[in-house]
Motif scaffolding. Structure first.
Motif, PDB file in Angstrom:
ATOM      1  N   GLY A 143       0.273   3.003   7.258  1.00 31.68           N
ATOM      2  CA  GLY A 143      -1.146   2.743   7.003  1.00 31.68           C
ATOM      3  C   GLY A 143      -1.365   1.423   6.297  1.00 31.68           C
ATOM      4  O   GLY A 143      -2.445   0.829   6.381  1.00 31.68           O
ATOM      5  N   HIS A 144      -0.329   0.941   5.601  1.00 31.99           N
ATOM      6  CA  HIS A 144      -0.482  -0.308   4.837  1.00 31.99           C
ATOM      7  C   HIS A 144       0.225  -1.489   5.496  1.00 31.99           C
ATOM      8  O   HIS A 144       0.508  -2.486   4.840  1.00 31.99           O
ATOM      9  CB  HIS A 144      -0.038  -0.092   3.392  1.00 31.99           C
ATOM     10  CG  HIS A 144      -0.872   0.955   2.724  1.00 31.99           C
ATOM     11  ND1 HIS A 144      -2.195   0.749   2.398  1.00 31.99           N
ATOM     12  CD2 HIS A 144      -0.600   2.241   2.413  1.00 31.99           C
ATOM     13  CE1 HIS A 144      -2.693   1.859   1.883  1.00 31.99           C
ATOM     14  NE2 HIS A 144      -1.756   2.777   1.886  1.00 31.99           N
ATOM     15  N   MET A 145       0.485  -1.360   6.789  1.00 30.65           N
ATOM     16  CA  MET A 145       0.928  -2.538   7.530  1.00 30.65           C
ATOM     17  C   MET A 145      -0.306  -3.397   7.779  1.00 30.65           C
ATOM     18  O   MET A 145      -1.365  -2.903   8.173  1.00 30.65           O
ATOM     19  CB  MET A 145       1.537  -2.137   8.878  1.00 30.65           C
ATOM     20  CG  MET A 145       2.820  -1.349   8.723  1.00 30.65           C
ATOM     21  SD  MET A 145       3.750  -1.259  10.268  1.00 30.65           S
ATOM     22  CE  MET A 145       2.534  -0.632  11.381  1.00 30.65           C
ATOM     23  N   GLY A 171      -6.957  -5.837   5.413  1.00 24.51           N
ATOM     24  CA  GLY A 171      -6.679  -5.641   6.837  1.00 24.51           C
ATOM     25  C   GLY A 171      -5.530  -4.709   7.145  1.00 24.51           C
ATOM     26  O   GLY A 171      -4.902  -4.831   8.204  1.00 24.51           O
ATOM     27  N   CYS A 172      -5.228  -3.769   6.238  1.00 24.87           N
ATOM     28  CA  CYS A 172      -4.205  -2.768   6.537  1.00 24.87           C
ATOM     29  C   CYS A 172      -4.691  -1.913   7.711  1.00 24.87           C
ATOM     30  O   CYS A 172      -5.896  -1.727   7.899  1.00 24.87           O
ATOM     31  CB  CYS A 172      -3.967  -1.856   5.344  1.00 24.87           C
ATOM     32  SG  CYS A 172      -3.254  -2.676   3.924  1.00 24.87           S
ATOM     33  N   LEU A 173      -3.735  -1.377   8.460  1.00 26.82           N
ATOM     34  CA  LEU A 173      -4.060  -0.519   9.606  1.00 26.82           C
ATOM     35  C   LEU A 173      -5.046   0.579   9.209  1.00 26.82           C
ATOM     36  O   LEU A 173      -5.980   0.903   9.963  1.00 26.82           O
ATOM     37  CB  LEU A 173      -2.752   0.097  10.136  1.00 26.82           C
ATOM     38  CG  LEU A 173      -2.844   0.985  11.365  1.00 26.82           C
ATOM     39  CD1 LEU A 173      -3.425   0.235  12.550  1.00 26.82           C
ATOM     40  CD2 LEU A 173      -1.474   1.547  11.707  1.00 26.82           C
ATOM     41  N   LEU A 199     -10.953  -4.906   2.777  1.00 24.62           N
ATOM     42  CA  LEU A 199     -10.086  -4.668   1.619  1.00 24.62           C
ATOM     43  C   LEU A 199      -9.617  -3.213   1.631  1.00 24.62           C
ATOM     44  O   LEU A 199     -10.405  -2.290   1.803  1.00 24.62           O
ATOM     45  CB  LEU A 199     -10.874  -4.966   0.338  1.00 24.62           C
ATOM     46  CG  LEU A 199     -10.075  -4.978  -0.966  1.00 24.62           C
ATOM     47  CD1 LEU A 199      -9.018  -6.071  -0.964  1.00 24.62           C
ATOM     48  CD2 LEU A 199     -11.027  -5.160  -2.166  1.00 24.62           C
ATOM     49  N   CYS A 200      -8.308  -3.036   1.422  1.00 23.82           N
ATOM     50  CA  CYS A 200      -7.715  -1.693   1.429  1.00 23.82           C
ATOM     51  C   CYS A 200      -7.569  -1.188  -0.007  1.00 23.82           C
ATOM     52  O   CYS A 200      -7.510  -1.976  -0.951  1.00 23.82           O
ATOM     53  CB  CYS A 200      -6.353  -1.776   2.112  1.00 23.82           C
ATOM     54  SG  CYS A 200      -5.492  -0.210   2.244  1.00 23.82           S
ATOM     55  N   ASN A 201      -7.476   0.143  -0.164  1.00 19.34           N
ATOM     56  CA  ASN A 201      -7.247   0.741  -1.492  1.00 19.34           C
ATOM     57  C   ASN A 201      -6.000   0.192  -2.168  1.00 19.34           C
ATOM     58  O   ASN A 201      -5.901   0.194  -3.388  1.00 19.34           O
ATOM     59  CB  ASN A 201      -7.057   2.255  -1.359  1.00 19.34           C
ATOM     60  CG  ASN A 201      -8.348   2.931  -0.973  1.00 19.34           C
ATOM     61  OD1 ASN A 201      -9.427   2.403  -1.247  1.00 19.34           O
ATOM     62  ND2 ASN A 201      -8.247   4.079  -0.323  1.00 19.34           N
ATOM     63  N   CYS A 202      -5.038  -0.263  -1.360  1.00 19.99           N
ATOM     64  CA  CYS A 202      -3.762  -0.721  -1.929  1.00 19.99           C
ATOM     65  C   CYS A 202      -3.871  -2.134  -2.481  1.00 19.99           C
ATOM     66  O   CYS A 202      -2.934  -2.637  -3.099  1.00 19.99           O
ATOM     67  CB  CYS A 202      -2.658  -0.653  -0.879  1.00 19.99           C
ATOM     68  SG  CYS A 202      -2.721  -1.967   0.339  1.00 19.99           S
ATOM     69  N   GLY A 203      -5.005  -2.811  -2.239  1.00 16.77           N
ATOM     70  CA  GLY A 203      -5.189  -4.165  -2.772  1.00 16.77           C
ATOM     71  C   GLY A 203      -5.039  -5.248  -1.727  1.00 16.77           C
ATOM     72  O   GLY A 203      -5.460  -6.382  -1.944  1.00 16.77           O
TER      73      GLY A 203
HETATM   74 ZN   LIG Z   1      -3.307  -1.009   2.317  1.00 19.85          ZN
END
Ligand SMILES: [Zn+2]
Length: 323
Positions: free
Chosen positions: A166-168, A183-185, A176-180
């Protein structure tokens, strides 16, 4: 009074906890779903315990009959120690969930990440109809992750994070993704992302879940169809990546978003057909038969958790596989 030794499998989600009780041979004796309470670790243990007591009640069994408990937890866990390093949705950080549950029921408890646990359940279920050595289970729900089974064993990776696809990054300038990262999948294909993209196109639309978007697309709304096509393109690429990376025999799709059934799967198969038309390699490696959808009434998480418990009866829980 039964003397059989019983196994409990639990799929502990941020809102719901599913429990399954089986005998030693894996026959189901009870199942339930209860709300997960996450205000404190004690409340979480209470809601998990409630689920266990409910399934025991269905089988008229008592806690001492439980031989093992297995559970899948949405987060970063250490199966060897039973410690949950981080499970944001359960409000847990560095918490010895395995030990705490073992103490309550006076029986060994084994935990694993929920998607990896579901991968084990999906693998077992597939053995009944199409025995395979390897598969990738992709969970598409609030987030996106995969669990990979190679040579019949769960592949955890060096940090137990193998399959966190999911974070590729697929769109470096993307949302923006929750991981920071951007454009994460997950920012394209997870349930909340599907809803967000739909609302970006039609801000007044009354939708809550990804399922609403799929339903709207089936009814002919062109904006919903665009969102579904974009999501399906990315998921077909995800399938291609997983097959190219691991050369697994099957890709199994599960999780909340897949509950839309054919409305979810058909556009992905269409995208795979496009890839096959472009490339003999894709034609050889991406047949439709490689892709399975988990039936909506089957929860691979609880079955995988029972299997996790059962495996420990056959062999002592070894240290996590190093790769
Ligand atoms: Zn992510």
């Amino acid at each position: 009074m039964q003397t059989a030794q019983l196994l409990v499998g639990l799929d502990v989600g941020g809102t719901k906890t599913a429990a399954l009780l089986t005998d030693a041979s894996g026959s189901m004796l009870g199942q339930t779903v209860v709300p997960t309470r996450t205000a404190t670790p004690d409340e979480l243990l209470d809601s998990i315990s409630q689920a266990i007591h409910l399934v025991l009640g269905q089988a008229q069994a008592m806690p001492p009959q439980i031989q093992r408990i297995g559970l899948g937890v949405p987060g970063h866990v250490d199966p060897a120690t039973g410690i949950v390093h981080l499970a944001v949705n359960l409000n847990l950080q560095n918490y010895p969930l395995g030990a705490a549950l073992s103490a309550r029921f006076e029986t060994p408890t084994f935990l694993e990440n929920d998607v990896r646990t579901a991968a084990i359940g999906a693998f077992d279920a597939l053995q009944l109809t199409e025995p395979v050595d390897s598969l990738a289970y992709v969970s598409i729900g609030t987030g996106l992750a995969a669990g990979v089974i190679l040579n019949g064993r769960l592949h955890r990776g060096h940090n137990g994070l193998a399959g966190e696809i999911g974070h590729m990054i697929v769109e470096p300038e993307g949302a923006l993704c929750n991981c920071g990262l951007r454009g994460c999948l997950e920012t394209i294909v997870a349930g909340p992302a599907i809803v967000r993209q739909m609302l970006a196109a039609e801000p007044d639309m009354q939708i809550q879940h990804a399922g609403d978007v799929y339903e709207t697309a089936v009814r002919g709304n062109p904006n919903a169809q665009k969102v579904v096509q974009r999501v399906s393109q990315h998921l077909s690429q995800t399938i291609q990546w997983l097959i190219m990376t691991y050369d697994v025999e099957k890709i199994v799709l599960g999780g909340g978003v897949t509950q839309s059934g054919d409305a979810f799967l058909a556009p992905i198969l269409q995208e795979l057909a496009c890839l096959r038309q472009q490339s003999p390699l894709a034609a050889a490696l991406l047949p439709d038969e490689k892709v399975h959808l988990i039936p909506s009434n089957f929860n691979p998480g609880v079955w995988g958790a029972v299997n996790l418990a059962k495996q420990t009866l056959l062999e002592p829980l070894s240290a996590p596989e190093k790769s």
